[in-house]
Design a protein around this motif. Structure first.
Motif, PDB file in Angstrom:
ATOM      1  N   ARG A   1       0.840  -1.207   0.000  1.00  0.00           N
ATOM      2  CA  ARG A   1       0.000   0.000   0.000  1.00  0.00           C
ATOM      3  C   ARG A   1       0.872   1.253   0.000  1.00  0.00           C
ATOM      4  N   GLN A   2       1.945   1.229   0.794  1.00  0.00           N
ATOM      5  CA  GLN A   2       2.856   2.376   0.835  1.00  0.00           C
ATOM      6  C   GLN A   2       3.524   2.590  -0.520  1.00  0.00           C
ATOM      7  N   LEU A   3       3.976   1.513  -1.142  1.00  0.00           N
ATOM      8  CA  LEU A   3       4.667   1.630  -2.424  1.00  0.00           C
ATOM      9  C   LEU A   3       3.728   2.034  -3.554  1.00  0.00           C
ATOM     10  N   SER A   4       2.462   1.630  -3.464  1.00  0.00           N
ATOM     11  CA  SER A   4       1.532   1.970  -4.542  1.00  0.00           C
ATOM     12  C   SER A   4       1.359   3.477  -4.672  1.00  0.00           C
ATOM     13  N   VAL A   5       1.587   4.202  -3.591  1.00  0.00           N
ATOM     14  CA  VAL A   5       1.508   5.659  -3.621  1.00  0.00           C
ATOM     15  C   VAL A   5       2.811   6.258  -4.132  1.00  0.00           C
ATOM     16  N   ARG A   6       3.917   5.612  -3.830  1.00  0.00           N
ATOM     17  CA  ARG A   6       5.241   6.179  -4.131  1.00  0.00           C
ATOM     18  C   ARG A   6       5.789   5.798  -5.504  1.00  0.00           C
ATOM     19  N   LEU A   7       5.400   4.644  -6.039  1.00  0.00           N
ATOM     20  CA  LEU A   7       5.981   4.164  -7.296  1.00  0.00           C
ATOM     21  C   LEU A   7       4.983   4.287  -8.438  1.00  0.00           C
ATOM     22  N   LYS A   8       5.187   5.270  -9.265  1.00  0.00           N
ATOM     23  CA  LYS A   8       4.315   5.490 -10.423  1.00  0.00           C
ATOM     24  C   LYS A   8       5.050   5.285 -11.748  1.00  0.00           C
TER      25      LYS A   8
END
Length: 124
Positions: free
Chosen positions: A104-111
């Motif tokens: 969940r944290q990475l889904s916000v940070r990795l685009k």
């Protein structure tokens, strides 16, 4: 504790696929990054989502030669430096929770691939 196979939740599986497509990272690398990101955030509690439809990893693919290190990090994050005996199933459940939170944290940070490179370079 030694793990042979490890299954993540179905919700995390969907998010890992999206992150992999955006970043160009393989699912096992996304899960490793997710674990470490969640470990950095501290202990976790709760119940995992259903894992029956989630992606299954060969433990070596997920952890590489560093499985004991990841398990020791998990124990340290959850219990501190004390030697606390826990059931292996409880540790696996906590590991799934950490992967879920980290994804969940990475889904916000990795685009994009550039975001992945920046995140990796920033942690070195």
């Amino acid at each position: 504790m030694h793990i042979n196979k490890f299954r993540i939740s179905s919700k995390a599986t969907g998010q890992v696929r999206i992150i992999s497509q955006r970043s160009g990272l393989t699912p096992n690398l996304v899960c490793r990054m997710a674990m470490l990101s969640s470990f950095e955030a501290g202990p976790i509690s709760g119940a995992t989502d259903d894992t029956s439809e989630g992606q299954e990893f060969n433990a070596y693919t997920l952890f590489g030669d560093f499985q004991p290190l990841f398990i020791d990090l998990l124990r340290y994050v959850e219990f501190g430096p004390e030697e606390i005996k826990t059931e292996d199933t409880d540790l696996l459940e906590r590991l799934r929770l950490h992967i879920d939170r980290g994804v969940r944290q990475l889904s916000v940070r990795l685009k994009s691939p550039a975001d992945a490179a920046e995140l990796i370079a920033g942690s070195a």
